[in-house]
Write a protein that holds these residues in place. Structure first.
Motif, mmCIF file in Angstrom:
data_model
loop_
_atom_site.group_PDB
_atom_site.id
_atom_site.type_symbol
_atom_site.label_atom_id
_atom_site.label_comp_id
_atom_site.label_asym_id
_atom_site.label_seq_id
_atom_site.Cartn_x
_atom_site.Cartn_y
_atom_site.Cartn_z
ATOM 1 N N MET A 63 30.501 100.285 11.998
ATOM 2 C CA MET A 63 30.939 99.291 12.961
ATOM 3 C C MET A 63 30.807 99.796 14.389
ATOM 4 O O MET A 63 30.359 99.068 15.286
ATOM 5 C CB MET A 63 32.378 98.889 12.665
ATOM 6 C CG MET A 63 32.535 98.122 11.347
ATOM 7 S SD MET A 63 34.264 97.892 10.859
ATOM 8 C CE MET A 63 34.861 96.875 12.207
ATOM 9 N N ILE A 110 32.524 90.926 9.284
ATOM 10 C CA ILE A 110 31.716 92.058 8.853
ATOM 11 C C ILE A 110 30.995 91.676 7.564
ATOM 12 O O ILE A 110 31.601 91.118 6.642
ATOM 13 C CB ILE A 110 32.607 93.299 8.601
ATOM 14 C CG1 ILE A 110 33.293 93.731 9.896
ATOM 15 C CG2 ILE A 110 31.801 94.444 7.996
ATOM 16 C CD1 ILE A 110 32.362 94.264 10.942
ATOM 17 N N PHE A 128 27.383 94.793 10.910
ATOM 18 C CA PHE A 128 28.672 95.444 11.115
ATOM 19 C C PHE A 128 29.215 95.239 12.531
ATOM 20 O O PHE A 128 30.142 95.930 12.946
ATOM 21 C CB PHE A 128 28.560 96.942 10.823
ATOM 22 C CG PHE A 128 28.328 97.264 9.374
ATOM 23 C CD1 PHE A 128 29.397 97.336 8.502
ATOM 24 C CD2 PHE A 128 27.045 97.468 8.888
ATOM 25 C CE1 PHE A 128 29.196 97.623 7.152
ATOM 26 C CE2 PHE A 128 26.827 97.752 7.552
ATOM 27 C CZ PHE A 128 27.898 97.832 6.673
ATOM 28 N N SER A 129 28.663 94.277 13.247
ATOM 29 C CA SER A 129 29.075 94.086 14.638
ATOM 30 C C SER A 129 30.297 93.183 14.781
ATOM 31 O O SER A 129 30.801 92.993 15.885
ATOM 32 C CB SER A 129 27.917 93.512 15.458
ATOM 33 O OG SER A 129 27.549 92.221 14.983
ATOM 34 N N ARG A 173 34.343 91.688 13.660
ATOM 35 C CA ARG A 173 35.692 92.269 13.788
ATOM 36 C C ARG A 173 36.655 91.745 12.737
ATOM 37 O O ARG A 173 37.861 91.938 12.859
ATOM 38 C CB ARG A 173 36.248 91.986 15.189
ATOM 39 C CG ARG A 173 35.482 92.673 16.308
ATOM 40 C CD ARG A 173 35.947 92.210 17.669
ATOM 41 N NE ARG A 173 37.355 92.448 17.897
ATOM 42 C CZ ARG A 173 38.029 91.977 18.944
ATOM 43 N NH1 ARG A 173 37.409 91.224 19.854
ATOM 44 N NH2 ARG A 173 39.310 92.239 19.101
#
Length: 664
Positions: free
Chosen positions: A139, A396, A401-402, A404
């Protein structure tokens, strides 16, 4: 020409530091370090990216000793590599193994020993925490790709894989395809009771991990080349990897090798002397030959060039991006958060919404989340009930994985442990969510968060009998008290929308404590209708409704029962009895306050009444032997108002309890 120490010499340095420390302490677990020293040598010498001079370098690889009972393996490695420099472990620290006040406690403790990445010992916690570390790496890399590029390695035991938590953890890692997570299984087939495959477990662990979406294979745990080859294959994979290393517990001990006697007790002088002969290690206890120590110190320095190259990449970032990265990994909250929350509190004072605090929490997150980009929320498959997903927040996924928001699945324990991993990794403030009753599923991980003094903010809704129809299986009556009893765990139970956002703020500001927000399913009236800049909830308790004149009665309540207490205050007023009401959103925060503040809030009224739709345990510290209106057993299924009536938790009951004590 001098020759470099052999692999066996490097591994034996680990073995005998471990066995000598256990022997000196007459307590500990020598078997794992002696059996796993070869794979540990390969990992630290040939694989791990770390700089011993700076154990807090953000882009280091993480090593988690999930089998925390083998702590002397880790302590030996930290000493040999010189991790921590002048502040690192010394031979004297190893000699003080398991002694009061030493830096080498029986199981590794986060924040206690330089180089220990997380507290382990309760089996399964390490591997599950490592899943959170690996997730956090992906992340953070999605936002800062040029300065985040590392892996997470785990050494796990049979016990780690037998604990049910491991199932939740490996399922999460497999679903999200956390390819930078590599687990070594110390496959020695021995536990305290004896041979695992004979006594209690014959699960094909390799097949189990493969079924969860992992790569998994067997290797000889003493074959350095085979171990390294397996690691290189794992590093090139697009999935997490289990390397099942066949080892021999207590390797080298003449009579205890391969037996449960090698697991958890000092070997004895004769056995250790025999091991020295068997393994060709003629040195006295705690003596490491200069060439072996020098070689290990070179291992510790091997990552210095990588560290320097990383510093250059960090320096090349845009100044604002660099400052944001450093703020996040440093754990500092954004500067503008206070102003955002103050403006929102003014709005709430004007609107005075009547809503459940779980909905108030959702509204608060909509304000807080944009101001705190490191805050990551999620739920154990209760997103519509917990209300922890901000509408605009991206989720996610295994391919992105950007975001929240994390869907943890029905895995409260795995969620809580992974949140711990995200917190110790750095760069995030993680928040999981479920029903308050199900904190029982997550309790070991919640306890470790409190022990490690890390900032994790969980949201647990459906906080009392007020959830109604789901009945006693879902109605938490003892959980509030039990969580308050946990040292360094702050449980916040707000009474309305203003208190909810204040509790969120107070939880975020506690950098060294985890928090739980216990929120209602049922609607509650607005109580704080006049704006106050100060965060009153941060003090744990405050007078929310003063008496008219000198108070004869003080009513103390939390959460949904504060409005009930205020209604009781009005009943007493009609009978000529002056009463005040104190809201107690967080007992622990209140007990942290100076004595003069606590005395002023508790006050000198003749009668002190406690009100909470839960058991009394813990309230005596505030109300003494005063009456308590609450629960003494489990709940009941029915509409929540009827359930409150059934158990006599009503304004009338509170007023009657106060009058009865006044009369007495």
């Amino acid at each position: 020409m001098a020759t470099s120490p052999t692999h066996d010499s490097l591994a034996n340095a680990i073995r005998f530091l471990a066995v000598d420390a256990v022997e000196k302490a007459n307590s500990g677990h020598p078997g794992l370090p002696m059996g796993a020293a070869d794979l540990a040598t390969v990992l630290f010498r040939d694989v791990l990216k770390f700089d011993a001079a700076d154990p807090h370098w953000p882009d280091r690889d993480r090593f988690v000793l999930s089998a925390g009972h083998g702590s002397m393996l880790l302590y030996a490695l930290l000493y040999l590599t010189g991790t921590g420099g002048a502040d690192g472990l010394t031979l004297d620290d190893l000699k003080a193994f398991r002694q009061v006040g030493s830096r080498t406690p029986g199981h590794p403790e986060y924040g206690h020993t330089p180089g220990v990445e997380t507290t382990t010992g309760p089996l399964g916690q390490g591997i599950a925490t490592a899943v959170g570390m690996a997730l956090a790496e992906r992340m953070l890399a999605a936002h800062f790709p040029s300065v985040v590029d590392h892996r997470t390695y785990v050494l796990a035991s049979d016990g780690d894989l037998m604990e049910g938590l491991s199932h939740e953890a490996i399922a999460i890692a497999g679903h999200y395809r956390l390819s930078r997570l590599i687990v070594f299984w110390d496959n020695n087939d021995v536990s305290i009771d004896g041979k695992v495959s004979v006594l209690n477990d014959n699960v094909d662990q390799v097949a189990r991990f493969q079924a969860a979406g992992w790569n998994a294979s067997h290797v000889d745990g003493r074959d350095a080349a085979a171990i390294l080859s397996a690691v290189r294959a794992a590093q090139a994979s697009d999935r997490p990897t289990l390397i099942a290393c066949r080892t021999t517990i207590g390797f080298g001990l003449p009579t205890r090798e391969g037996t449960s006697k090698a697991h958890g007790e000092a070997a004895g002088a004769a056995e250790i002397e025999g091991a020295r002969k068997n393994l060709n290690w003629p040195y006295p206890p705690f003596e490491i030959p200069a060439d072996v120590l020098s070689a290990w110190r070179e291992v510790g320095a091997r990552g210095a060039p990588d560290h320097e190259a990383w510093r250059k990449r960090l320096a090349e970032l845009d100044p604002a991006r660099r400052a944001e990265f450093e703020r996040r990994v440093g754990g500092e909250l954004p500067a503008g958060l206070d102003g955002v929350i103050d403006a929102y509190k003014r709005e709430l004072a004007d609107k005075a919404p009547t809503i459940a605090t779980r909905k108030a929490g959702e509204a608060a997150l909509a304000v807080i989340a944009p101001a705190v980009p490191e805050l990551v929320t999620g739920s154990a498959d209760l997103t519509p009930s917990n209300n922890t997903k901000v509408a605009a927040t991206k989720e996610i996924t295994p391919d992105d994985f950007s975001g929240r928001y994390i869907h943890w699945g029905i895995r409260e324990h795995g969620m809580a442990a992974a949140c711990n991993g995200m917190a110790v990794h750095g760069g995030f403030i993680p928040s999981g969510a479920s029903f308050l009753c199900f904190t029982d599923y997550a309790r070991p991980a919640l306890r470790l968060a409190a022990l490690m003094k890390i900032r994790v903010v969980h949201v647990f809704t459906h906080d009392s009998i007020g959830l109604g129809e789901d009945g006693p299986t879902h109605q938490p009556v003892e959980q509030i008290a039990s969580l308050r009893a946990m040292p360094n765990m702050y449980l916040w139970r707000p009474a309305d929308s203003v208190e909810t956002v204040e509790c969120w703020q107070a939880a975020l500001e506690r950098a060294h404590s985890p928090s739980i927000l216990a929120l209602t399913r049922q609607n509650l009236p607005a109580l704080r209708k006049t704006h106050v800049a100060e965060n009153l909830c941060a003090r744990g308790a405050y007078e929310i409704a003063p008496a008219e004149g000198e108070a004869a009665v003080s009513i103390f309540a939390s959460g949904s029962e504060v409005s009930l207490a205020i209604a009781a205050q009005q009943i007493l007023k009609g009978k000529g009895v002056a009463a005040r009401v104190v809201s107690v959103p967080c007992m622990d925060a209140f007990f942290d306050q100076p004595e003069d503040y606590r005395r002023s809030v508790i006050g000198g009224a003749r009668v002190k009444v406690g009100v909470e739709a839960a058991v009394r345990f813990g309230w005596d510290a505030i109300i003494g032997d005063g009456p308590f209106v609450g629960m003494s057993g489990f709940g009941e299924s029915g509409p929540y108002k009827a359930v409150y009536e059934f158990f006599g938790i009503t304004p009338e009951a509170v007023a009657e309890a106060a009058e009865a004590r006044l009369g007495a």
